[in-house]
Design a protein around this motif. Structure first.
Motif, PDB file in Angstrom:
ATOM      1  N   MET A   4      -1.417  -3.387  15.083  1.00 41.21           N
ATOM      2  CA  MET A   4      -1.996  -4.191  14.016  1.00 41.21           C
ATOM      3  C   MET A   4      -0.889  -4.822  13.181  1.00 41.21           C
ATOM      4  SD  MET A   4      -3.542  -1.093  11.657  1.00 41.21           S
ATOM      5  CE  MET A   4      -4.097  -2.198  10.359  1.00 41.21           C
ATOM      6  N   ARG A   5      -1.229  -5.902  12.530  1.00 41.73           N
ATOM      7  CA  ARG A   5      -0.269  -6.613  11.680  1.00 41.73           C
ATOM      8  C   ARG A   5      -0.819  -6.671  10.258  1.00 41.73           C
ATOM      9  NH1 ARG A   5       4.026  -9.661  13.111  1.00 41.73           N
ATOM     10  NH2 ARG A   5       4.866 -11.134  11.575  1.00 41.73           N
ATOM     11  N   VAL A   6       0.005  -6.274   9.309  1.00 41.29           N
ATOM     12  CA  VAL A   6      -0.430  -6.242   7.914  1.00 41.29           C
ATOM     13  C   VAL A   6       0.613  -6.896   7.025  1.00 41.29           C
ATOM     14  CG1 VAL A   6      -1.732  -4.095   8.274  1.00 41.29           C
ATOM     15  CG2 VAL A   6       0.614  -3.992   7.410  1.00 41.29           C
ATOM     16  N   ARG A   7       0.190  -7.230   5.827  1.00 40.76           N
ATOM     17  CA  ARG A   7       1.111  -7.760   4.820  1.00 40.76           C
ATOM     18  C   ARG A   7       1.104  -6.816   3.628  1.00 40.76           C
ATOM     19  NH1 ARG A   7      -0.825 -12.564   4.680  1.00 40.76           N
ATOM     20  NH2 ARG A   7       0.605 -13.418   6.230  1.00 40.76           N
ATOM     21  N   PHE A   8       2.274  -6.310   3.268  1.00 43.99           N
ATOM     22  CA  PHE A   8       2.424  -5.414   2.120  1.00 43.99           C
ATOM     23  C   PHE A   8       2.831  -6.224   0.895  1.00 43.99           C
ATOM     24  CE2 PHE A   8       3.574  -0.933   3.961  1.00 43.99           C
ATOM     25  CZ  PHE A   8       2.330  -0.863   4.543  1.00 43.99           C
ATOM     26  N   TYR A   9       2.203  -5.919  -0.234  1.00 42.23           N
ATOM     27  CA  TYR A   9       2.642  -6.426  -1.524  1.00 42.23           C
ATOM     28  C   TYR A   9       3.050  -5.204  -2.342  1.00 42.23           C
ATOM     29  CZ  TYR A   9       0.328 -10.732  -0.070  1.00 42.23           C
ATOM     30  OH  TYR A   9      -0.054 -11.861   0.617  1.00 42.23           O
ATOM     31  N   ILE A  10       4.352  -4.994  -2.449  1.00 39.00           N
ATOM     32  CA  ILE A  10       4.887  -3.783  -3.079  1.00 39.00           C
ATOM     33  C   ILE A  10       5.316  -4.125  -4.508  1.00 39.00           C
ATOM     34  CG2 ILE A  10       6.588  -1.935  -2.899  1.00 39.00           C
ATOM     35  CD1 ILE A  10       6.852  -2.796   0.117  1.00 39.00           C
ATOM     36  N   GLU A  11       4.630  -3.552  -5.466  1.00 37.12           N
ATOM     37  CA  GLU A  11       4.922  -3.825  -6.872  1.00 37.12           C
ATOM     38  C   GLU A  11       6.000  -2.883  -7.376  1.00 37.12           C
ATOM     39  OE1 GLU A  11       2.405  -4.714 -10.937  1.00 37.12           O
ATOM     40  OE2 GLU A  11       1.730  -3.103  -9.641  1.00 37.12           O
ATOM     41  N   ALA A  12       6.991  -3.460  -8.058  1.00 37.54           N
ATOM     42  CA  ALA A  12       8.065  -2.666  -8.654  1.00 37.54           C
ATOM     43  C   ALA A  12       8.012  -2.833 -10.166  1.00 37.54           C
ATOM     44  CB  ALA A  12       9.418  -3.114  -8.114  1.00 37.54           C
ATOM     45  N   LEU A  13       8.059  -1.723 -10.880  1.00 35.28           N
ATOM     46  CA  LEU A  13       7.959  -1.732 -12.336  1.00 35.28           C
ATOM     47  C   LEU A  13       9.076  -0.898 -12.939  1.00 35.28           C
ATOM     48  CD1 LEU A  13       4.128  -1.010 -12.575  1.00 35.28           C
ATOM     49  CD2 LEU A  13       5.200  -3.229 -12.942  1.00 35.28           C
ATOM     50  N   SER A  14       9.565  -1.315 -14.103  1.00 34.48           N
ATOM     51  CA  SER A  14      10.593  -0.528 -14.787  1.00 34.48           C
ATOM     52  C   SER A  14      10.685  -0.974 -16.235  1.00 34.48           C
ATOM     53  CB  SER A  14      11.953  -0.686 -14.108  1.00 34.48           C
ATOM     54  OG  SER A  14      12.941   0.067 -14.789  1.00 34.48           O
TER      55      SER A  14
END
Length: 274
Positions: A4-14
């Motif tokens: 399967m093929r997916v798209r990740f949206y990885i949120e970074a907070l600091s």
């Protein structure tokens, strides 16, 4: 197992811009070095500042496309805790129940270790107003749910605490119903009795859609899980997308708890001083 093929949206907070820059760089580097899944089109957005946000005022988003088996995509979801998982392809997958049980076991083990470190995930509004749900369904009803409703019949064993056996059973019945399960059987077995509460194992036979099964596994980290029917589970892209996004959200919530707690305590201290 199907790819399967997916798209990740990885949120970074600091709360610190430099720390966030390093975190984003490390995430991008880790994605580029992945060997279990194929990773393409990695893109890191510019760091944004939200002056109105008192905690974690800096943010960024890392976007990447991943290709691999469902099992490896699940592992990557637990590793990177994306805020959103978008399934690009296929429109659905078929997975053997035994393979799905293996994946659910990995999710349970991973989430169980996180919860031992950071605390539990299960939280419900007051269940007093929820009616005690029905327990037990005919074979014909179960077949209809599986064939026409694309639901899954499975056994689920969790550890829990409560005032007494009766309270534990009633609470879990209502909790499972609240989650979207139909309960075919339930058995509460007391393991230890204390002065104010008991420790018990709750074994249940539940019927629910795939999304609910996956979410329950991540939230409860069951000590045992067994899919009874069907032998082949048909999962749509939407179901996969929702389940993986939920999993990423659960992991993100747990691993960020210490930071949020620290920032809240710091702000509380400042408030007391002022």
């Amino acid at each position: 197992m199907a790819t399967m093929r997916v798209r990740f949206y990885i949120e970074a907070l600091s709360n610190h811009k430099k720390a966030l820059e390093r975190a984003v760089e490390e995430t991008v580097k880790s994605l580029k070095n992945e060997t279990n899944v194929k990773v393409e089109n990695i893109r890191a957005e510019d760091i944004l500042e939200n002056p109105e946000e008192e905690m974690l005022k800096y943010s960024s988003m890392v976007e990447a496309e991943l290709e691999g088996s469902f099992e490896e995509i699940v592992k990557a979801t637990m590793k990177y805790a994306p805020a959103i998982v978008e399934v690009v392809s296929p429109a659905k997958i078929e997975i053997d129940a035994k393979d799905l049980m293996k994946i659910l076991g990995e999710v349970s083990l991973f989430m169980g270790k996180l919860m031992e470190k950071f605390g539990g995930l299960v939280a419900y509004p007051p269940l007093d107003e929820i009616q005690k749900p029905r327990v037990g369904y005919s074979r014909e009803e179960i077949e209809e749910m599986i064939i026409d409703g694309k639901e899954i019949l499975y056994r689920f064993v969790i550890e829990t605490y409560g005032k007494n056996k009766e309270v534990v059973e009633e609470t879990m019945l209502k909790a499972f119903a609240y989650e979207g399960c139909k309960i075919n059987k339930i058995l509460v077995k007391v393991q230890e009795e204390g002065e104010e509460r008991i420790y018990a194992l709750v074994a249940s036979e539940l019927i629910s859609p795939f999304e609910v099964l996956f979410q329950l596994t991540a939230k409860y980290a069951p000590v045992a899980i067994s899919i009874i029917e069907p032998e082949i589970v048909d999962i749509s892209a939407t179901e996969l997308q929702n389940a993986l996004t939920d999993l990423g959200g659960f992991v993100h919530e747990l691993i960020h708890r210490p930071l949020k707690k620290k920032l809240i305590e710091k702000d509380t201290f400042k408030f007391k001083l002022s």
